[in-house]
Design a protein around this motif. Sequence first.
Motif, PDB file in Angstrom:
ATOM      1  N   UNK A 279      46.826  39.411  24.145  1.00 49.62           N
ATOM      2  CA  UNK A 279      45.425  39.802  24.317  1.00 49.62           C
ATOM      3  C   UNK A 279      44.509  38.918  23.479  1.00 49.62           C
ATOM      4  N   UNK A 280      44.940  38.564  22.286  1.00 47.71           N
ATOM      5  CA  UNK A 280      44.094  37.746  21.409  1.00 47.71           C
ATOM      6  C   UNK A 280      44.020  36.296  21.877  1.00 47.71           C
ATOM      7  N   UNK A 281      45.035  35.830  22.596  1.00 49.83           N
ATOM      8  CA  UNK A 281      45.070  34.426  23.030  1.00 49.83           C
ATOM      9  C   UNK A 281      44.155  34.157  24.225  1.00 49.83           C
ATOM     10  N   UNK A 282      43.825  35.197  24.986  1.00 47.76           N
ATOM     11  CA  UNK A 282      43.087  35.012  26.246  1.00 47.76           C
ATOM     12  C   UNK A 282      41.582  34.942  26.013  1.00 47.76           C
ATOM     13  N   UNK A 283      40.898  34.265  26.939  1.00 50.58           N
ATOM     14  CA  UNK A 283      39.433  34.305  26.954  1.00 50.58           C
ATOM     15  C   UNK A 283      38.951  35.591  27.623  1.00 50.58           C
ATOM     16  N   UNK A 284      39.591  35.925  28.750  1.00 51.45           N
ATOM     17  CA  UNK A 284      39.205  37.098  29.530  1.00 51.45           C
ATOM     18  C   UNK A 284      40.455  37.750  30.121  1.00 51.45           C
ATOM     19  N   UNK A 285      40.366  39.066  30.392  1.00 55.87           N
ATOM     20  CA  UNK A 285      41.460  39.811  31.019  1.00 55.87           C
ATOM     21  C   UNK A 285      41.078  40.093  32.472  1.00 55.87           C
ATOM     22  N   UNK A 286      41.981  39.769  33.393  1.00 52.12           N
ATOM     23  CA  UNK A 286      41.695  39.901  34.827  1.00 52.12           C
ATOM     24  C   UNK A 286      42.567  41.002  35.424  1.00 52.12           C
ATOM     25  N   UNK A 287      41.917  41.978  36.096  1.00 48.09           N
ATOM     26  CA  UNK A 287      42.634  43.077  36.756  1.00 48.09           C
ATOM     27  C   UNK A 287      42.262  43.083  38.239  1.00 48.09           C
ATOM     28  N   UNK A 288      42.997  42.317  39.053  1.00 52.68           N
ATOM     29  CA  UNK A 288      42.625  42.118  40.468  1.00 52.68           C
ATOM     30  C   UNK A 288      43.231  43.170  41.395  1.00 52.68           C
ATOM     31  N   UNK A 289      43.177  44.456  41.003  1.00 52.83           N
ATOM     32  CA  UNK A 289      43.923  45.490  41.700  1.00 52.83           C
ATOM     33  C   UNK A 289      43.434  45.701  43.135  1.00 52.83           C
ATOM     34  N   UNK A 290      44.385  46.098  43.996  1.00 51.52           N
ATOM     35  CA  UNK A 290      44.054  46.440  45.394  1.00 51.52           C
ATOM     36  C   UNK A 290      43.718  47.923  45.513  1.00 51.52           C
ATOM     37  N   UNK A 313      37.631  48.836  43.008  1.00 58.30           N
ATOM     38  CA  UNK A 313      38.537  49.818  43.626  1.00 58.30           C
ATOM     39  C   UNK A 313      38.763  50.978  42.662  1.00 58.30           C
ATOM     40  N   UNK A 314      39.003  52.169  43.214  1.00 61.68           N
ATOM     41  CA  UNK A 314      39.374  53.329  42.422  1.00 61.68           C
ATOM     42  C   UNK A 314      38.428  53.590  41.263  1.00 61.68           C
ATOM     43  N   UNK A 315      39.015  53.919  40.115  1.00 60.93           N
ATOM     44  CA  UNK A 315      38.224  54.257  38.944  1.00 60.93           C
ATOM     45  C   UNK A 315      37.851  53.075  38.068  1.00 60.93           C
ATOM     46  N   UNK A 316      38.279  51.861  38.437  1.00 57.56           N
ATOM     47  CA  UNK A 316      38.057  50.708  37.554  1.00 57.56           C
ATOM     48  C   UNK A 316      36.580  50.397  37.298  1.00 57.56           C
ATOM     49  N   UNK A 317      35.711  50.370  38.320  1.00 57.52           N
ATOM     50  CA  UNK A 317      34.307  50.025  38.051  1.00 57.52           C
ATOM     51  C   UNK A 317      33.616  50.982  37.078  1.00 57.52           C
ATOM     52  N   UNK A 318      34.048  52.256  37.059  1.00 57.56           N
ATOM     53  CA  UNK A 318      33.442  53.225  36.128  1.00 57.56           C
ATOM     54  C   UNK A 318      33.727  52.857  34.675  1.00 57.56           C
ATOM     55  N   UNK A 319      34.838  52.175  34.460  1.00 55.41           N
ATOM     56  CA  UNK A 319      35.276  51.872  33.097  1.00 55.41           C
ATOM     57  C   UNK A 319      34.724  50.551  32.578  1.00 55.41           C
ATOM     58  N   UNK A 320      34.224  49.714  33.484  1.00 59.32           N
ATOM     59  CA  UNK A 320      33.798  48.356  33.105  1.00 59.32           C
ATOM     60  C   UNK A 320      32.372  48.117  33.612  1.00 59.32           C
ATOM     61  N   UNK A 328      32.477  43.033  37.875  1.00 61.48           N
ATOM     62  CA  UNK A 328      33.141  43.745  38.972  1.00 61.48           C
ATOM     63  C   UNK A 328      33.083  42.848  40.205  1.00 61.48           C
ATOM     64  N   UNK A 329      34.264  42.597  40.794  1.00 65.42           N
ATOM     65  CA  UNK A 329      34.344  41.715  41.970  1.00 65.42           C
ATOM     66  C   UNK A 329      34.993  42.464  43.128  1.00 65.42           C
ATOM     67  N   UNK A 330      34.649  42.069  44.333  1.00 64.56           N
ATOM     68  CA  UNK A 330      35.326  42.635  45.503  1.00 64.56           C
ATOM     69  C   UNK A 330      36.786  42.157  45.521  1.00 64.56           C
ATOM     70  N   UNK A 331      37.691  42.966  46.092  1.00 66.86           N
ATOM     71  CA  UNK A 331      39.112  42.621  46.037  1.00 66.86           C
ATOM     72  C   UNK A 331      39.530  41.564  47.068  1.00 66.86           C
ATOM     73  N   UNK A 332      39.051  40.329  46.871  1.00 68.00           N
ATOM     74  CA  UNK A 332      39.532  39.191  47.672  1.00 68.00           C
ATOM     75  C   UNK A 332      39.486  37.946  46.803  1.00 68.00           C
TER      76      UNK A 332
END
Length: 377
Positions: A279-290, A313-320, A328-332
């Motif tokens: 987690x510390x090594x990354x610039x950003x965390x990507x969660x491209x869930x369907x 998708x789902x509950x992810x946008x509420x958290x971020x 927040x990106x569309x799942x494509x």
Amino acid sequence: MSMPASVVIIGPAHPLRGGLASFNERLAREFQSEGCSTTIYTFSLQYPSFLFPGTTQYSTEPKPGDLNIKVCINSINPFNWLKVGFQLKKLQPDLLVVRYWLPFMGPCLGTILRIVRSNKHTKIVCIADNVIPHEKRPGDTLFTRYFTKSVDGFVTMSDKVLQDLKLFTQKPATKIVHPLYDNFGEVIPKSEARSHLHLPSNEKIILFFGFIRAYKGLDMLLQAMHESMIQQAGIKLLIAGEFYEDRAKYDNIIQELSLQSQLYLKTDFIPDSEVKYYLSAADFVIQPYKNATQSGVTPLAYHFEKPMLVTNVGGLPDLVPHLKVGIIAEPNAKAIAAGICELYKLGEDFFLTHLREEKKKYSWQNLTKAITQVAEI
């Protein structure tokens, strides 16, 4: 109920590994810090091998010295369910907190809980991670219905699960945000983390973290890495987590799109003691869930103060919150690629103030409070 004197948590814990085990151990510590005598009852056999897609269910980390963990539940042995049920009935804990994440566990847990609650004393609250599973199997509805009848109330960590619960029960239920995983150590300097992982200090590196399953959309992220805007920006992807399905699909995408030079693959299980480096090594965390109910990776990113890209998708946008703690990106693939480039355009510092403010909502005390309040209703 006021804070209970005695609490039992039923769910994965050491020597089992993974996010649920880490969560349950952290929750036990929170109850202990609030003065509750706390014991975790975990599984001697959690899954038969056909249900477990990883390499091993067991941790290589030492047993936590500060927790009382009983390794005693066999998920497929009804005689064991009776034994554990009567043991807990006699123990008479004030509060029993049970995790529910897979319908397969319904018969085992539902039977144990029916016996326990016959003592007319113990209040039973379920933390429901999923009610309708990501991968459906025969018997799911029947098993979940059997389980929900044995519980007094529910806590969920997403609106989706809260809604799904209503298909099975009208018992009291409340939603809270997934608490921060603050048990993996503190943030360490990016240069130090990258040196530890043998990663270049000067590259743009994004992170996909956690078990690799179809619904998590790694295939879309790989396709996004092939987009010209990503390639021109020189962005690299660190994939850190074990394959929980056949990896051939992903290897084929990597080969077909010639992505080898853009990837760092660390596809073994990541032990708890190593999580902070990734987690510390990354610039950003990507969660491209369907699809998703909630994600344990989100509170992990909050703890390490990493801006995120999540799909809509789902509950992810509420958290971020968009443009506050991430994108927040569309799942494509195209939308994900554009979102990653937007993260780099804005930069890590753009999100930091909001990240630090938002993460204050994610306390473990909020969870213990919600559990005890549901138990009172």
